[in-house]
Design an enzyme around this catalytic site. Structure first.
Site, PDB file in Angstrom:
ATOM      1  N   SER A 146      50.949  18.383 -70.259  1.00 32.01           N
ATOM      2  CA  SER A 146      50.282  19.558 -70.803  1.00 32.01           C
ATOM      3  C   SER A 146      51.071  20.799 -70.428  1.00 32.01           C
ATOM      4  O   SER A 146      51.792  20.809 -69.418  1.00 32.01           O
ATOM      5  CB  SER A 146      48.860  19.654 -70.236  1.00 32.01           C
ATOM      6  OG  SER A 146      48.264  20.899 -70.539  1.00 32.01           O
ATOM      7  N   TYR A 159      41.921  19.395 -63.472  1.00 25.44           N
ATOM      8  CA  TYR A 159      42.775  18.919 -64.565  1.00 25.44           C
ATOM      9  C   TYR A 159      44.188  19.474 -64.426  1.00 25.44           C
ATOM     10  O   TYR A 159      45.175  18.736 -64.566  1.00 25.44           O
ATOM     11  CB  TYR A 159      42.164  19.346 -65.896  1.00 25.44           C
ATOM     12  CG  TYR A 159      42.940  18.930 -67.117  1.00 25.44           C
ATOM     13  CD1 TYR A 159      42.840  17.640 -67.617  1.00 25.44           C
ATOM     14  CD2 TYR A 159      43.761  19.831 -67.790  1.00 25.44           C
ATOM     15  CE1 TYR A 159      43.544  17.248 -68.750  1.00 25.44           C
ATOM     16  CE2 TYR A 159      44.463  19.458 -68.925  1.00 25.44           C
ATOM     17  CZ  TYR A 159      44.350  18.166 -69.394  1.00 25.44           C
ATOM     18  OH  TYR A 159      45.054  17.793 -70.510  1.00 25.44           O
TER      19      TYR A 159
END
Length: 351
Positions: A146, A159
């Site tokens: 990400s 996360y």
């Protein structure tokens, strides 16, 4: 360089396959005629997806309804896929969960759960793939990262921490394999905001429904990037201009990024809709009826995305910066040469 130009008949394992990006990846490889091994927690969702993949062109499909936070189950799934489909050629680590929460509000148990699934699930998947691939002529592990692997944002500390860890783990694994002169290739794709069910079923401690921040893309765009990585074997791809800007911005001006995200990222991840008291989340158990390809933001999501090779893009940025500073140095030197200098004898300025 991977040797997967022709993907028909290749055995591809995908974690987090039942929904979102994982589902899009499985569908894309199915259209190439691959054999698919699917991992997700919901057996019914996997069985339904398997039928869809066969109709899309997959040569064969095997399923493993397991939790990737259990290493033994992941290893057993890999053995099962190899036994049913043949040697695993490509393993894609995509499974994830998250919690939208301030650090002060998330519980240690929730933080641990996000870490075990999102980070350790990648570690266990990579270990299982290595066990299979070390006895083969080649293989490829593709980790779904990400933009948040480079830049943490508010409300997603667990996360973001997991995605940072995945990037470090991937680099270590790649260096080890290169040291061994192994034919196994390791790739990572840093994704932007995606229109997946993540925002419909992620646990939240906030009053308002979560949403993706920044430019949103459809999961099929990410699947195309994964297919590109499978064909080229590139070490890293930055997917989306927003990912590029996030990574470069954090490289150049991290303090500005702190300031900007502190003022925009909380509201930028929340809709105007309040969270319903009956809202279900998938942190501990799957939410069966939300296993679908797209989330709730299709009206805003873009179908196509630019993909930037991480290594060459990073080198271009460094080279561009070097040229810029060299040019500034020349200008400053020329200006100094043009300034009048005082004579050592104390007279009028000399030229």
């Amino acid at each position: 360089m991977a040797s997967n130009e022709h993907l028909a008949g290749k055995v591809v394992a995908v974690t987090g396959a039942a929904a979102g990006v994982g589902r899009a990846i499985a569908l894309r490889f199915a259209r190439e005629g691959a054999k698919l091994g699917l991992i997700s927690r919901d057996k019914v969702a996997l069985e339904s997806l398997a039928e869809e993949l066969r109709a899309a062109g997959a040569q064969d499909v095997a399923i493993a309804p397991i939790d990737v936070s259990d290493a033994n189950e992941v290893f057993a799934a890999a053995d099962r896929f190899a036994g049913e489909l043949g040697p695993i050629n490509i393993w894609v680590n995509d499974a994830m969960v998250t919690v939208f929460s301030l650090v002060g509000d998330i519980t240690p148990e929730e933080f641990r759960r996000v870490t075990e699934v999102t980070y350790l699930g990648v570690v266990y998947g990579s270990m299982a793939a290595l066990k299979q691939m070390r006895t083969q002529p080649s293989g490829q592990i593709i980790n779904i990262g990400s933009a948040l692997a480079y830049r943490g944002i508010p409300l997603q500390s667990a996360y973001c921490g997991a995605k940072h860890a995945i990037r470090g783990f991937t680099a270590s694994l790649r260096a080890e394999l290169e040291h061994e002169h192994s034919p196994i290739v390791v790739s990572i794709l840093e994704l932007p905001a995606m229109n997946t069910p993540q925002f419909d079923w992620a646990r939240t401690h906030r009053a308002h429904q979560p949403k993706p921040m920044g430019t949103i893309y459809q999961p099929e765009a990410a699947a195309e990037a994964v297919l590109l990585a499978a064909r080229t074997g590139a070490s890293e791809y930055w997917v989306g201009t927003s990912t590029l800007l996030t990574i470069v911005g954090n490289m150049i001006a991290p303090k500005f990024m702190d300031w900007f995200l502190a003022r925009s990222a909380v509201a930028g991840q929340e809709t105007n809709q309040f969270v319903k008291p009956c809202r279900r989340d998938n942190l501990m158990q799957p939410v069966a009826d939300l296993h679908r390809l797209h989330g709730s933001f299709s009206a805003e999501a873009k179908p196509d995305v630019s993909v930037y090779p991480g290594a060459t893009t990073r080198a271009a940025i460094v080279a561009g910066g070097a040229v810029l500073f060299f040019g500034l140095g020349l200008v400053m030197a020329q200006r100094r040469q043009g300034r009048p200098r005082l004579s050592n004898r104390g007279g009028s300025p000399s030229r």
